[in-house]
Design a protein around this motif. Structure first.
Motif, PDB file in Angstrom:
ATOM      1  N   GLU A 107       0.819  -1.210   0.000  1.00 44.98           N
ATOM      2  CA  GLU A 107       0.000   0.000   0.000  1.00 44.98           C
ATOM      3  C   GLU A 107       0.856   1.264   0.000  1.00 44.98           C
ATOM      4  O   GLU A 107       0.548   2.231  -0.699  1.00 44.98           O
ATOM      5  CB  GLU A 107      -0.922  -0.008   1.217  1.00 44.98           C
ATOM      6  CG  GLU A 107      -1.873   1.161   1.271  1.00 44.98           C
ATOM      7  CD  GLU A 107      -2.883   1.028   2.399  1.00 44.98           C
ATOM      8  OE1 GLU A 107      -3.720   1.936   2.536  1.00 44.98           O
ATOM      9  OE2 GLU A 107      -2.829   0.023   3.139  1.00 44.98           O
ATOM     10  N   ASP A 108       1.945   1.269   0.781  1.00 43.15           N
ATOM     11  CA  ASP A 108       2.768   2.474   0.857  1.00 43.15           C
ATOM     12  C   ASP A 108       3.628   2.677  -0.387  1.00 43.15           C
ATOM     13  O   ASP A 108       4.289   3.700  -0.543  1.00 43.15           O
ATOM     14  CB  ASP A 108       3.665   2.449   2.103  1.00 43.15           C
ATOM     15  CG  ASP A 108       4.543   1.212   2.156  1.00 43.15           C
ATOM     16  OD1 ASP A 108       4.441   0.350   1.253  1.00 43.15           O
ATOM     17  OD2 ASP A 108       5.347   1.099   3.097  1.00 43.15           O
ATOM     18  N   GLU A 109       3.639   1.691  -1.292  1.00 45.31           N
ATOM     19  CA  GLU A 109       4.394   1.810  -2.535  1.00 45.31           C
ATOM     20  C   GLU A 109       3.491   2.064  -3.741  1.00 45.31           C
ATOM     21  O   GLU A 109       3.965   2.169  -4.868  1.00 45.31           O
ATOM     22  CB  GLU A 109       5.200   0.527  -2.791  1.00 45.31           C
ATOM     23  CG  GLU A 109       6.219   0.233  -1.705  1.00 45.31           C
ATOM     24  CD  GLU A 109       6.875  -1.122  -1.903  1.00 45.31           C
ATOM     25  OE1 GLU A 109       6.409  -1.886  -2.770  1.00 45.31           O
ATOM     26  OE2 GLU A 109       7.849  -1.415  -1.196  1.00 45.31           O
ATOM     27  N   ASP A 110       2.196   2.155  -3.482  1.00 47.47           N
ATOM     28  CA  ASP A 110       1.236   2.283  -4.573  1.00 47.47           C
ATOM     29  C   ASP A 110       1.361   3.635  -5.247  1.00 47.47           C
ATOM     30  O   ASP A 110       1.208   4.679  -4.627  1.00 47.47           O
ATOM     31  CB  ASP A 110      -0.187   2.101  -4.020  1.00 47.47           C
ATOM     32  CG  ASP A 110      -1.243   2.188  -5.097  1.00 47.47           C
ATOM     33  OD1 ASP A 110      -0.884   2.065  -6.284  1.00 47.47           O
ATOM     34  OD2 ASP A 110      -2.413   2.385  -4.750  1.00 47.47           O
ATOM     35  N   LYS A 111       1.628   3.610  -6.541  1.00 47.53           N
ATOM     36  CA  LYS A 111       1.703   4.837  -7.328  1.00 47.53           C
ATOM     37  C   LYS A 111       0.672   4.811  -8.452  1.00 47.53           C
ATOM     38  O   LYS A 111       0.818   5.464  -9.471  1.00 47.53           O
ATOM     39  CB  LYS A 111       3.111   5.011  -7.911  1.00 47.53           C
ATOM     40  CG  LYS A 111       4.179   5.220  -6.858  1.00 47.53           C
ATOM     41  CD  LYS A 111       5.542   5.376  -7.495  1.00 47.53           C
ATOM     42  CE  LYS A 111       6.615   5.644  -6.448  1.00 47.53           C
ATOM     43  NZ  LYS A 111       6.720   4.552  -5.464  1.00 47.53           N
ATOM     44  N   GLY A 112      -0.354   3.983  -8.277  1.00 49.59           N
ATOM     45  CA  GLY A 112      -1.391   3.894  -9.296  1.00 49.59           C
ATOM     46  C   GLY A 112      -1.129   2.765 -10.268  1.00 49.59           C
ATOM     47  O   GLY A 112      -0.104   2.110 -10.258  1.00 49.59           O
ATOM     48  N   ALA A 113      -2.090   2.545 -11.177  1.00 50.23           N
ATOM     49  CA  ALA A 113      -2.026   1.413 -12.103  1.00 50.23           C
ATOM     50  C   ALA A 113      -0.944   1.577 -13.150  1.00 50.23           C
ATOM     51  O   ALA A 113      -0.623   0.645 -13.864  1.00 50.23           O
ATOM     52  CB  ALA A 113      -3.383   1.223 -12.782  1.00 50.23           C
TER      53      ALA A 113
END
Length: 205
Positions: A111-117
């Motif tokens: 989650e903390d690395e999520d930069k979108g699709a």
């Protein structure tokens, strides 16, 4: 008697990725409902072995904005979440995920690395919209009988709106060593939404 195909999943804050691992499927039908119900059915082989599954997803989805690609080796779906929040798990309810539902470590990010699709490599797949094909019944009918799906890319070209994806992922649907290692324990599917669960899954193999 129907069998269950293997299903892999990953997510971002706004999307859920579901891959039905079924090579050379015939009469493939996918039905997605706004309340978060995902149905699949299809046949494989000369004996027409029937596969089907129903997934009651953790939360609601936007059918019209969700996309699907039917390939030779798998059926890959990008489901748009109704609310842009991280799901604790793929399926609703308190029980464990079925044995055939596994984390797709190739597509997973924490989650903390999520930069979108945009950081997902979708391999230049041609996607069609669930809601743009005359409803889900129309989607199922269109998929029916398209074994091999070699011409799906030409047929659906330009309809996906997925220009941000590049690379080659459709040819890499086979489980990688990392995925095989992680999938030895089905628990991450049910509870794995972060780094600690991922480490536990890898350490338990």
């Amino acid at each position: 008697m129907s069998r269950y195909p293997e299903v892999k999943w990953a997510q971002r804050a706004d999307k859920v990725f579901i891959t039905v691992q079924l090579s050379d499927s015939k009469d493939a039908k996918v039905n997605l409902e706004p309340e978060g119900v995902f149905n699949f059915s299809g046949t494989v082989g000369t004996g027409n072995t029937h596969y089907e599954l129903k997934l009651d997803l953790y939360d609601k989805v936007i059918v019209e904005e969700s996309k699907i690609n039917v390939g030779v080796r798998s059926i890959f779906c990008i489901l748009e979440k109704a609310e842009k929040v991280w799901w604790k798990k793929l399926l609703r309810g308190d029980g464990k995920a079925p044995h055939y539902v596994k984390v797709d470590w190739d597509k997973w990010v924490d989650e903390d690395e999520d930069k979108g699709a945009g950081n997902l490599d979708s391999g230049g797949m041609d996607f069609s919209n669930f809601g743009g094909m005359g409803g889900m019944g129309g989607m199922g009918d269109m998929m029916g009988g398209m074994s091999g799906m070699g011409g799906m890319g030409d047929m659906m070209g330009g309809m996906g709106g997925m220009d941000e994806f590049e690379g080659s992922d459709d040819e890499g649907q086979e489980a990688t060593k990392q995925a095989d290692k992680a999938e030895g324990d089905a628990k991450p599917d049910e509870h794995g939404a972060g780094t600690s669960e991922k480490k536990e899954a890898e350490a338990s193999t």
